[in-house]
Design an enzyme around this catalytic site. Sequence first.
Site, PDB file in Angstrom:
ATOM      1  N   CYS A  93     -59.200  16.082  27.013  1.00 56.66           N
ATOM      2  CA  CYS A  93     -60.455  15.398  26.694  1.00 56.66           C
ATOM      3  C   CYS A  93     -61.520  15.749  27.728  1.00 56.66           C
ATOM      4  O   CYS A  93     -62.697  15.863  27.418  1.00 56.66           O
ATOM      5  CB  CYS A  93     -60.260  13.892  26.653  1.00 56.66           C
ATOM      6  SG  CYS A  93     -59.060  13.345  25.427  1.00 56.66           S
TER       7      CYS A  93
ATOM      8  N   CYS B  62     -56.427  11.409  29.185  1.00 54.39           N
ATOM      9  CA  CYS B  62     -56.111  12.589  28.382  1.00 54.39           C
ATOM     10  C   CYS B  62     -56.803  13.804  28.995  1.00 54.39           C
ATOM     11  O   CYS B  62     -58.024  13.891  29.033  1.00 54.39           O
ATOM     12  CB  CYS B  62     -56.538  12.305  26.945  1.00 54.39           C
ATOM     13  SG  CYS B  62     -57.018  13.692  25.956  1.00 54.39           S
TER      14      CYS B  62
END
Lengths: 83, 175
Positions: free
Chosen positions: B70, B67
Amino acid sequence: MNSGFDRRPGKHADLAVVAILCALSGGCTLLTPVQPWQKGTLARPEMTFGGDSLDLKNSEHVYQNREAASGGSGVGGGGCGCN
Amino acid sequence: MSFFDVKGRAGRGVAAILFVAVLAAPTHALERGSVAPPFDLDGTKGAVKLAKHQGKLVYLDFWASWCAPCRQSFGWMNEMQAKYAMQGLQVIAINVDEKRDDALRFLSSNPASFVVAFDPAGATPLSYRVMGMPTSLLIGTDGKVISEHIGFKDADKIALEEKIRLSLGISGAGK
Protein backbone atom coordinates in the site's frame (compact mmCIF):
# COMPACT_ATOMS: atom_id res chain seq x y z
CA MET A 1 -24.75 -65.88 24.26
CA ASN A 2 -24.91 -62.88 22.06
CA SER A 3 -27.86 -61.00 23.47
CA GLY A 4 -25.90 -58.47 25.49
CA PHE A 5 -23.08 -58.00 22.99
CA ASP A 6 -25.06 -57.43 19.84
CA ARG A 7 -24.19 -53.80 19.30
CA ARG A 8 -25.54 -53.43 15.79
CA PRO A 9 -26.99 -49.93 15.73
CA GLY A 10 -30.46 -49.59 14.35
CA LYS A 11 -31.88 -46.92 12.12
CA HIS A 12 -32.32 -44.58 15.06
CA ALA A 13 -28.68 -44.87 16.00
CA ASP A 14 -27.73 -43.83 12.46
CA LEU A 15 -29.93 -40.78 12.72
CA ALA A 16 -28.49 -39.97 16.11
CA VAL A 17 -24.95 -40.06 14.69
CA VAL A 18 -25.97 -37.74 11.84
CA ALA A 19 -27.71 -35.41 14.25
CA ILE A 20 -24.68 -35.27 16.54
CA LEU A 21 -22.30 -34.64 13.63
CA CYS A 22 -24.57 -31.89 12.30
CA ALA A 23 -24.79 -30.29 15.73
CA LEU A 24 -21.01 -30.44 16.15
CA SER A 25 -20.26 -29.04 12.71
CA GLY A 26 -22.86 -26.37 13.34
CA GLY A 27 -20.56 -25.00 16.02
CA CYS A 28 -17.97 -24.34 13.33
CA THR A 29 -20.20 -21.65 11.84
CA LEU A 30 -19.24 -19.48 14.79
CA LEU A 31 -15.67 -19.48 13.51
CA THR A 32 -15.37 -16.96 10.73
CA PRO A 33 -12.04 -16.80 8.95
CA VAL A 34 -9.94 -13.67 9.45
CA GLN A 35 -10.66 -11.39 6.52
CA PRO A 36 -7.80 -9.83 4.51
CA TRP A 37 -8.57 -6.37 5.91
CA GLN A 38 -8.50 -7.67 9.50
CA LYS A 39 -4.89 -8.80 9.47
CA GLY A 40 -3.45 -5.71 11.13
CA THR A 41 -2.62 -7.59 14.31
CA LEU A 42 -1.11 -10.50 12.40
CA ALA A 43 1.08 -8.04 10.48
CA ARG A 44 2.75 -6.74 13.65
CA PRO A 45 6.50 -7.50 13.89
CA GLU A 46 6.09 -9.52 17.09
CA MET A 47 3.85 -11.94 15.21
CA THR A 48 6.71 -13.03 12.96
CA PHE A 49 9.44 -15.56 13.68
CA GLY A 50 12.39 -13.65 15.07
CA GLY A 51 10.38 -10.47 15.36
CA ASP A 52 11.92 -9.66 18.73
CA SER A 53 15.69 -10.22 18.83
CA LEU A 54 15.88 -10.27 22.63
CA ASP A 55 13.15 -12.91 22.82
CA LEU A 56 14.89 -14.89 20.10
CA LYS A 57 18.18 -14.84 22.04
CA ASN A 58 16.39 -16.00 25.19
CA SER A 59 14.60 -18.90 23.55
CA GLU A 60 17.82 -19.95 21.83
CA HIS A 61 19.61 -19.87 25.18
CA VAL A 62 16.90 -21.98 26.81
CA TYR A 63 16.94 -24.43 23.90
CA GLN A 64 20.71 -24.85 24.05
CA ASN A 65 20.68 -25.50 27.78
CA ARG A 66 17.65 -27.73 28.04
CA GLU A 67 18.36 -29.78 24.94
CA ALA A 68 22.16 -29.85 25.36
CA ALA A 69 22.24 -28.59 21.81
CA SER A 70 25.01 -26.04 22.21
CA GLY A 71 25.80 -24.23 19.01
CA GLY A 72 23.23 -26.12 17.04
CA SER A 73 21.84 -22.98 15.50
CA GLY A 74 25.16 -21.50 14.39
CA VAL A 75 28.34 -22.59 12.71
CA GLY A 76 30.82 -22.46 15.59
CA GLY A 77 30.55 -25.38 17.99
CA GLY A 78 28.04 -27.13 15.82
CA GLY A 79 30.27 -30.13 15.36
CA CYS A 80 31.81 -28.77 12.19
CA GLY A 81 35.35 -29.14 13.55
CA CYS A 82 36.17 -25.58 12.61
CA ASN A 83 36.40 -24.19 16.11
CA MET B 1 -19.24 -54.46 10.97
CA SER B 2 -22.47 -52.63 11.01
CA PHE B 3 -20.82 -49.40 12.15
CA PHE B 4 -19.49 -48.91 8.63
CA ASP B 5 -23.06 -48.78 7.36
CA VAL B 6 -23.29 -45.51 9.22
CA LYS B 7 -20.24 -44.25 7.38
CA GLY B 8 -21.88 -45.20 4.13
CA ARG B 9 -25.22 -43.45 4.47
CA ALA B 10 -24.69 -40.87 7.16
CA GLY B 11 -21.21 -40.08 5.90
CA ARG B 12 -22.59 -39.23 2.51
CA GLY B 13 -25.16 -36.96 4.16
CA VAL B 14 -22.52 -35.13 6.16
CA ALA B 15 -20.32 -34.80 3.08
CA ALA B 16 -23.24 -33.28 1.16
CA ILE B 17 -23.90 -30.77 3.95
CA LEU B 18 -20.23 -29.74 4.06
CA PHE B 19 -20.14 -29.44 0.26
CA VAL B 20 -23.13 -27.09 0.27
CA ALA B 21 -21.55 -25.07 3.12
CA VAL B 22 -18.36 -24.63 1.09
CA LEU B 23 -20.35 -23.54 -1.97
CA ALA B 24 -22.35 -21.06 0.07
CA ALA B 25 -19.27 -19.28 1.42
CA PRO B 26 -18.62 -15.97 -0.38
CA THR B 27 -15.29 -16.73 -1.99
CA HIS B 28 -15.73 -14.68 -5.15
CA ALA B 29 -14.75 -11.11 -5.73
CA LEU B 30 -17.22 -8.67 -7.24
CA GLU B 31 -17.93 -9.51 -10.82
CA ARG B 32 -17.26 -7.22 -13.72
CA GLY B 33 -20.33 -5.22 -14.67
CA SER B 34 -21.98 -5.51 -11.26
CA VAL B 35 -23.09 -2.33 -9.55
CA ALA B 36 -20.48 -1.02 -7.11
CA PRO B 37 -21.96 -1.13 -3.58
CA PRO B 38 -22.60 2.39 -2.26
CA PHE B 39 -20.77 3.71 0.80
CA ASP B 40 -20.93 6.76 2.99
CA LEU B 41 -17.83 7.08 5.16
CA ASP B 42 -15.92 9.54 7.25
CA GLY B 43 -12.90 10.96 5.45
CA THR B 44 -9.92 13.22 6.03
CA LYS B 45 -11.89 16.08 4.47
CA GLY B 46 -15.47 15.34 5.48
CA ALA B 47 -17.89 12.63 4.36
CA VAL B 48 -16.97 10.43 1.42
CA LYS B 49 -19.84 9.11 -0.66
CA LEU B 50 -19.51 7.00 -3.77
CA ALA B 51 -22.74 8.51 -5.16
CA LYS B 52 -21.17 11.96 -5.01
CA HIS B 53 -18.53 10.86 -7.51
CA GLN B 54 -20.92 9.29 -10.01
CA GLY B 55 -20.13 10.42 -13.50
CA LYS B 56 -16.41 10.11 -12.85
CA LEU B 57 -14.12 7.18 -13.35
CA VAL B 58 -13.44 6.07 -9.78
CA TYR B 59 -10.25 4.24 -8.82
CA LEU B 60 -11.24 2.73 -5.49
CA ASP B 61 -8.40 1.44 -3.33
CA PHE B 62 -8.55 -0.50 -0.05
CA TRP B 63 -5.45 0.08 2.07
CA ALA B 64 -4.08 -0.29 5.61
CA SER B 65 -1.12 1.18 7.46
CA TRP B 66 0.31 -2.32 8.04
CA CYS B 67 0.21 -3.24 4.37
CA ALA B 68 3.62 -2.80 2.73
CA PRO B 69 2.53 -2.70 -0.93
CA CYS B 70 0.00 0.00 0.00
CA ARG B 71 2.94 2.28 0.78
CA GLN B 72 4.21 1.80 -2.77
CA SER B 73 0.82 2.46 -4.28
CA PHE B 74 0.34 5.88 -2.68
CA GLY B 75 2.96 7.64 -4.79
CA TRP B 76 1.54 6.10 -7.93
CA MET B 77 -2.05 7.01 -7.00
CA ASN B 78 -0.95 10.60 -6.39
CA GLU B 79 0.62 10.59 -9.82
CA MET B 80 -2.49 9.15 -11.48
CA GLN B 81 -4.77 11.63 -9.71
CA ALA B 82 -2.65 14.56 -10.89
CA LYS B 83 -2.30 13.22 -14.41
CA TYR B 84 -5.91 12.26 -15.14
CA ALA B 85 -8.00 14.51 -12.88
CA MET B 86 -8.90 16.71 -15.84
CA GLN B 87 -10.10 13.72 -17.82
CA GLY B 88 -12.41 12.70 -14.97
CA LEU B 89 -10.48 10.30 -12.74
CA GLN B 90 -11.15 10.29 -9.02
CA VAL B 91 -8.99 8.18 -6.73
CA ILE B 92 -10.72 7.17 -3.49
CA ALA B 93 -8.66 5.26 -0.93
CA ILE B 94 -10.54 3.54 1.87
CA ASN B 95 -8.49 2.82 4.98
CA VAL B 96 -9.39 -0.33 6.92
CA ASP B 97 -7.23 0.18 10.01
CA GLU B 98 -9.00 -0.44 13.30
CA LYS B 99 -7.28 2.57 14.85
CA ARG B 100 -7.56 5.92 13.10
CA ASP B 101 -4.19 6.99 14.59
CA ASP B 102 -2.37 4.23 12.67
CA ALA B 103 -3.87 5.53 9.43
CA LEU B 104 -3.04 9.15 10.23
CA ARG B 105 0.56 8.23 11.03
CA PHE B 106 0.81 6.48 7.68
CA LEU B 107 -0.69 9.51 5.93
CA SER B 108 1.78 11.89 7.56
CA SER B 109 4.69 9.97 6.02
CA ASN B 110 2.80 9.09 2.80
CA PRO B 111 0.76 12.17 1.94
CA ALA B 112 -2.26 11.63 -0.29
CA SER B 113 -3.54 14.15 -2.80
CA PHE B 114 -6.72 12.14 -3.39
CA VAL B 115 -9.85 11.35 -1.36
CA VAL B 116 -9.17 9.26 1.75
CA ALA B 117 -11.94 7.63 3.78
CA PHE B 118 -11.91 5.56 6.96
CA ASP B 119 -13.80 2.33 7.53
CA PRO B 120 -12.57 0.82 10.81
CA ALA B 121 -15.60 -1.50 10.99
CA GLY B 122 -14.73 -3.05 7.61
CA ALA B 123 -18.25 -2.88 6.16
CA THR B 124 -17.07 -1.59 2.78
CA PRO B 125 -14.36 -4.22 2.14
CA LEU B 126 -16.96 -6.82 3.11
CA SER B 127 -19.49 -5.48 0.61
CA TYR B 128 -16.80 -5.34 -2.08
CA ARG B 129 -15.65 -8.84 -1.07
CA VAL B 130 -12.01 -7.80 -0.86
CA MET B 131 -9.81 -10.89 -1.26
CA GLY B 132 -6.42 -9.39 -0.46
CA MET B 133 -4.65 -6.22 0.55
CA PRO B 134 -4.42 -3.89 -1.22
CA THR B 135 -7.33 -4.31 -3.59
CA SER B 136 -8.25 -1.72 -6.18
CA LEU B 137 -11.28 -1.44 -8.41
CA LEU B 138 -12.10 0.71 -11.39
CA ILE B 139 -15.69 1.90 -11.25
CA GLY B 140 -17.09 3.37 -14.45
CA THR B 141 -19.11 6.53 -14.88
CA ASP B 142 -22.25 4.37 -14.76
CA GLY B 143 -21.30 3.11 -11.27
CA LYS B 144 -20.46 -0.39 -12.46
CA VAL B 145 -17.28 -2.32 -11.75
CA ILE B 146 -14.93 -2.31 -14.74
CA SER B 147 -12.05 -4.26 -13.28
CA GLU B 148 -10.43 -5.39 -10.06
CA HIS B 149 -6.82 -5.79 -9.07
CA ILE B 150 -5.36 -7.49 -5.99
CA GLY B 151 -1.92 -6.48 -4.69
CA PHE B 152 0.41 -3.78 -5.92
CA LYS B 153 3.84 -4.17 -7.49
CA ASP B 154 5.93 -1.81 -9.56
CA ALA B 155 5.37 -4.16 -12.48
CA ASP B 156 1.59 -3.65 -12.22
CA LYS B 157 1.76 0.10 -12.78
CA ILE B 158 1.83 0.06 -16.59
CA ALA B 159 -1.13 -2.29 -16.95
CA LEU B 160 -3.15 -0.42 -14.33
CA GLU B 161 -2.50 2.93 -16.00
CA GLU B 162 -3.41 1.44 -19.36
CA LYS B 163 -6.76 0.33 -17.90
CA ILE B 164 -7.39 3.83 -16.56
CA ARG B 165 -6.55 5.34 -19.95
CA LEU B 166 -8.78 2.88 -21.78
CA SER B 167 -11.69 3.57 -19.39
CA LEU B 168 -11.21 7.32 -19.83
CA GLY B 169 -11.22 6.87 -23.59
CA ILE B 170 -7.65 8.05 -24.02
CA SER B 171 -5.96 6.25 -26.89
CA GLY B 172 -2.28 5.88 -27.58
CA ALA B 173 0.63 5.05 -25.34
CA GLY B 174 1.00 6.73 -21.97
CA LYS B 175 3.80 8.92 -20.64
